[in-house]
Structure formats: C-alpha cells, structure tokens
Design a protein around this motif. Structure first.
Motif: not given
Length: 314
Positions: A102-130
């Motif tokens: 269960p503790r290891e699954w909790g670590c997986v959940a933390l990484l899933a939450a981190a991925a979710f937050l990273f998706s909101f923090g990505s600078p979407a306006g950047d052009a490809a190749g930047s």
C-alpha cells in the motif's frame, strides 16, 4: 491537445520500460553482478542475448525521446514521461506478477498527481522545437556532467560494498535505482542537447553532448541491470525514471535556458511531490515477505526463477 510529439514522449517511456523487462528476464541467467568487477559485468551483459535485445529496445526508446524533444519543451514533455509509468505498472504487475505494498501504491499516486500538475504547468504557448533556447558554454556542460557522472558511481560502489555485510531484510533497490536514475538523467540531458543540434552535424560532432551520452548511457544500463537482478522491476523502474526525469527537468531546463512556466507554483508543487514519492518508497522489503521472496513470489515477486547459474569468475 495531444500532438504527435506528446504521443512520442509517452511512447519513448513505454519502449524504455519494455527494454527493462528484457533486462529483468535476463537477470537470472547471469552470475551475481557487482559494480566493482566491471570486466565480468561487461562480459555477462554482452554475452547475454536477452540483455542485448533489451539494450537495443532502450536505444530505440532513446531515439524516440530525442525526436519528441525536437517538438516539445522539457516542461511540456515532463507529464508525458511520467504518464508512461502506467506502462511500467502493466508490465510489472499483471504480466510479471509483481506485488506492491500500500505504501508503494501511495508513491505511485503521488507521481500521478505530479504528472497532473505538470500538465497544467506546461507552457502551452511555446512553439514546437523550443526545448533549447540558449546554448551554454561547453565548459559549463562538462562541469555539470562530471559530478553527475562521478557522484552516482561512487555512491553505487559504496552501497554495493555495504550490502555485502547485510544479513537483514532484502533491499527494495531504491538506492541503486536513484544512482541509475542520476546517470540516466545525465545521459538524457546530453541527448536533449544533441537533439537540438541534429540539423547541424558539424556542431554536433564538436559539442560534448554525444560524448557525454556515450559514457553515461552504458554506465546507466549496467547499474540498471545490477539493480534489476536484485530488486523488482516496478520499484527500480519507478524510482529510476522519477529521478531521471526530475534531474532532466531541473538541470537541463536551467542549463539550456528554458523558460520556467508562470503557473502559480504548480510546477514547483509537482516537483516536490515527485521528490516525496522517491523518498517515500520503502528501502527494505516487508519482514513477512522474506520467505516468499526466497521462493520468487509475494510482495517482491515474482523473482524470475534463477535456474542453474554459471560459476562466478573474475
């Protein structure tokens, strides 16, 4: 919006984990591996067809990742890289039948939450190749790469020496996976720089990136194999990947002058959750699972049946 470059970023991580699965299957076919016997380690790895197949698959994954980073910034790629951990869990849990606490699954959940937050923090306006905005001085690149190369190698040997006298609970492989992750992150930092110079072969040959990658990547593969011979794929893959991608984002993005997203602290929180997930992974297997470990089942199982091993030499 999911672009082809985002899909390539997820695919690269999936290919990488597929290669690690080959490494896990090759582990019982080898004599016990140690970092302080490099020539025997090289002989074992290069003499094993399953391992060579896995290394080839990982090489393909590295190529796909480099292609993805020609169209994504590191901040845009980070949530895709972490999302690929779902592929790792599919390979490790239902296919290899490994079990997580269960503790290891909790670590997986933390990484899933981190991925979710990273998706909101990505600078979407950047052009490809930047992904690469400014080119650092070559001396600075080497100055950053050297400690990133030496520190995990020294730490790995220290952990390996300490392990010999241990007769308590088996280790989950966290320390070895962190060392391998630092080497992998350094190799990916160099790969990111090489990807930005892919259209100018002359500059690519004179820049240090390919040479740093040529040194760090084999060391990372060797340490990963040692870790997988002793520990579960799920734990080694999770910790090594989270460590490598955190290093890649914090060090490489700063080194290459990538703009940090103005997202109200979401990226910083996501990084904190990633570090917390790595730190929270147990370093020892549960006491109740020792007997199961010895029979290749249970919380850390299944360890692939070792079968007959060749006599250790060298």
């Amino acid at each position: 919006m999911l672009t082809s470059f985002h899909a390539l970023a997820v695919l690269s991580t999936g290919i990488y984990f597929s290669g690690l699965t080959y490494f896990k299957l090759a582990a019982p076919q080898m004599v016990p591996l140690r970092g302080d016997r490099p020539w025997r380690l090289v002989r074992e790895l290069l003499g094993n067809r399953t391992w060579l197949a896995g290394a080839t698959v990982i090489g393909v994954g590295a190529t796909v990742q480099a292609t993805a980073l020609t169209g994504l910034s590191l901040h845009q790629a980070q949530p895709m890289f972490l999302a690929g951990l779902g592929i790792l869990l599919v390979l490790a849990v239902p296919i290899l039948r490994e079990r997580l606490t269960p503790r290891e699954w909790g670590c997986v959940a933390l990484l899933a939450a981190a991925a979710f937050l990273f998706s909101f923090g990505s600078p979407a306006g950047d052009a490809a190749g930047s992904a690469i905005i400014t080119w650092p001085d070559r001396t600075l690149v080497v100055a950053i790469a050297l400690p990133s190369l030496l520190v995990p190698c020294i730490a790995f040997l220290a952990v390996d020496q300490a392990r010999r006298g241990a007769h308590a609970r088996p280790l989950t492989g966290v320390a070895l996976a962190i060392d391998a992750g630092l080497l992998t992150g350094t190799a990916e930092m160099a790969l990111t720089g090489a990807a930005g110079l892919s259209e100018t072969p002359g500059d690519l040959l004179t820049a240090p990136y390919l040479y740093i990658f040529a040194v760090t990547a084999p060391l990372a593969l060797g340490q990963l194999q040692i870790a997988l011979q002793r520990s579960r794929l799920a734990i080694v893959g999770l910790v090594a990947t989270a460590t490598a991608k955190t290093y890649l984002l914090t060090v490489a993005a700063t080194l290459y002058g990538e703009r940090w997203p103005d997202d109200g602290g979401r990226t910083a929180l996501a990084l904190a959750l990633t570090v917390l997930a790595i730190a929270a992974v147990p370093h020892h297997e549960r006491r109740t699972s020792r007997a199961r470990l010895q029979h290749g089942t249970g919380v850390a199982g299944p360890l692939v049946s070792p079968g007959p091993r060749r006599r250790a030499s060298g």
